[in-house]
Enzyme design. Structure first.
Site, PDB file in Angstrom:
ATOM      1  N   PRO A  92      45.926  56.023  45.667  1.00 33.33           N
ATOM      2  CA  PRO A  92      45.605  57.451  45.625  1.00 33.33           C
ATOM      3  C   PRO A  92      44.487  57.782  46.622  1.00 33.33           C
ATOM      4  O   PRO A  92      43.305  57.582  46.341  1.00 33.33           O
ATOM      5  CB  PRO A  92      45.159  57.678  44.179  1.00 33.33           C
ATOM      6  CG  PRO A  92      44.662  56.344  43.725  1.00 33.33           C
ATOM      7  CD  PRO A  92      45.469  55.307  44.458  1.00 33.33           C
ATOM      8  N   ASP A 147      40.053  54.893  48.201  1.00 33.25           N
ATOM      9  CA  ASP A 147      40.962  54.638  47.091  1.00 33.25           C
ATOM     10  C   ASP A 147      40.272  55.214  45.857  1.00 33.25           C
ATOM     11  O   ASP A 147      39.287  54.662  45.366  1.00 33.25           O
ATOM     12  CB  ASP A 147      41.183  53.123  46.941  1.00 33.25           C
ATOM     13  CG  ASP A 147      42.116  52.765  45.786  1.00 33.25           C
ATOM     14  OD1 ASP A 147      42.324  53.617  44.894  1.00 33.25           O
ATOM     15  OD2 ASP A 147      42.625  51.629  45.768  1.00 33.25           O
ATOM     16  N   HIS A 148      40.771  56.342  45.355  1.00 35.06           N
ATOM     17  CA  HIS A 148      40.051  57.077  44.313  1.00 35.06           C
ATOM     18  C   HIS A 148      39.922  56.281  43.019  1.00 35.06           C
ATOM     19  O   HIS A 148      39.069  56.586  42.182  1.00 35.06           O
ATOM     20  CB  HIS A 148      40.750  58.412  44.044  1.00 35.06           C
ATOM     21  CG  HIS A 148      39.842  59.457  43.475  1.00 35.06           C
ATOM     22  ND1 HIS A 148      39.553  59.536  42.137  1.00 35.06           N
ATOM     23  CD2 HIS A 148      39.145  60.453  44.067  1.00 35.06           C
ATOM     24  CE1 HIS A 148      38.724  60.549  41.916  1.00 35.06           C
ATOM     25  NE2 HIS A 148      38.457  61.117  43.072  1.00 35.06           N
ATOM     26  N   ARG A 149      40.736  55.246  42.832  1.00 30.37           N
ATOM     27  CA  ARG A 149      40.595  54.403  41.650  1.00 30.37           C
ATOM     28  C   ARG A 149      39.291  53.621  41.701  1.00 30.37           C
ATOM     29  O   ARG A 149      38.677  53.335  40.656  1.00 30.37           O
ATOM     30  CB  ARG A 149      41.770  53.420  41.550  1.00 30.37           C
ATOM     31  CG  ARG A 149      43.134  54.061  41.424  1.00 30.37           C
ATOM     32  CD  ARG A 149      44.241  53.027  41.584  1.00 30.37           C
ATOM     33  NE  ARG A 149      44.192  52.374  42.885  1.00 30.37           N
ATOM     34  CZ  ARG A 149      45.020  51.406  43.267  1.00 30.37           C
ATOM     35  NH1 ARG A 149      45.952  50.973  42.425  1.00 30.37           N
ATOM     36  NH2 ARG A 149      44.931  50.869  44.468  1.00 30.37           N
ATOM     37  N   ALA A 150      38.883  53.243  42.897  1.00 33.64           N
ATOM     38  CA  ALA A 150      37.712  52.381  43.066  1.00 33.64           C
ATOM     39  C   ALA A 150      36.480  53.152  43.536  1.00 33.64           C
ATOM     40  O   ALA A 150      35.358  52.861  43.122  1.00 33.64           O
ATOM     41  CB  ALA A 150      38.032  51.261  44.062  1.00 33.64           C
TER      42      ALA A 150
END
Length: 305
Positions: A96, A278-281
């Site tokens: 993402p 990476d919007h998760r991280a």
């Protein structure tokens, strides 16, 4: 029905007359309402129309039919181009992406670069004497990005499904265009190296990348990357993250722009940079903190020395 069962059925929008009771003398209890709710949800899911499948990509034959025969030539993909294509699709499909852009004034950086290059000692080589190093703006961007990661260690990470990988070193990959594709050799521990060491190592890696003589460990891994299209006059762009990296910094051209300082319009050399995360991280706030740290270093270049 028990009072609790009546309340739960009302909240769930269930009809008590359609629920069988398992309590004493057929009384409807909490468990009966919950079971009816689960059965109703399952039936609704079964009855719901299936999501429309994604449109398949055009086949080779479909593409070819769009063009007049003889108006083109076919250049088969080599293994590198196929690998790059596969990884790009994988990256954009599974990561993402989130984008942050800001402008950096680089007049101080350009002045320091000029001073350092003029002060470079001469060394003997095969072609006679030459400067021991010649710094580029990209060398200083690599160093600034590495220092920013050291300043914001929470952003120096990689994502896995089971855990966050928090890196201890700032290993910066640098996108290098080569015939047939792109490769990202890595400057290991870039935050700890001098500008001259980064410059000479980058020149060696880029030369060997173009002749396809890099070792696997010299371009695999890394924590982040820099992609610079400023030399082509590109003002700003957003780069695609190369997993397992969680960030990539896209660097545009430095150009003179009108800026307002203390209420007055002045001319400054400005460079736009875009951080893809990476919007998760690395979420928006953390990415903004990392980009702010980069701006602080790039606009105060003496901190790189």
């Amino acid at each position: 029905a028990s009072p609790l069962a009546r309340r739960l059925a009302k909240e769930a929008g269930l009809d008590l007359s359609a629920i069988s009771g398992s309590g004493p003398k057929g009384r409807i209890v909490k468990a009966d309402v919950e079971a009816a709710g689960q059965d109703g949800g399952a039936k609704a899911a079964d009855a719901a129309p299936a999501a429309a499948p994604a449109a398949p990509a055009m086949s080779d034959d479909q593409v070819m039919k769009l063009f007049e025969e003889g108006s083109y030539e076919l250049i088969p993909h080599d293994s590198m181009r196929k690998t790059i294509a596969r990884r790009l699709v994988e990256a954009k499909s599974t990561v993402p992406h989130f984008y942050l852009t800001l402008d950096c004034e680089i007049d101080a950086l350009l002045a320091l670069r000029k001073q350092l290059n003029e002060a470079a000692p001469m060394v003997k080589g095969e072609d006679g004497e030459k400067p021991a190093y010649k710094l580029s703006v990209n060398d200083m961007v690599i160093k600034a990005h590495a220092k920013a990661l050291a300043m914001v260690p929470e952003a120096n990470v990689s994502w896995t499904e089971s855990a966050m990988v928090k890196h201890k070193n700032a290993d910066v990959g640098v996108a290098v265009s080569i015939p047939g594709g792109l490769i990202t050799p890595i400057i290991r521990r870039a935050d700890e190296k001098t500008l001259s060491a980064i410059s000479n190592e980058m020149k060696d890696l880029a030369a060997r990348a173009r002749s396809r003589k890099l070792k696997a460990e010299e371009y695999q891994g890394g924590n982040t990357a820099v992609s610079n299209l400023g030399m082509f006059g590109i003002k700003d762009f957003a780069a695609v993250i190369n997993p397992p990296h969680a960030t990539i910094l896209a660097v545009g051209a430095g150009e003179q722009r009108a800026v307002v300082k203390d209420g007055e319009v002045k001319v400054a050399t400005v460079m736009s940079v875009t951080l893809s995360t990476d919007h998760r991280a690395v979420d928006g706030a953390l990415g903004a903190e990392l980009l702010a740290a980069f701006k602080k270093v790039i606009e105060n270049p003496l901190t790189m020395l």
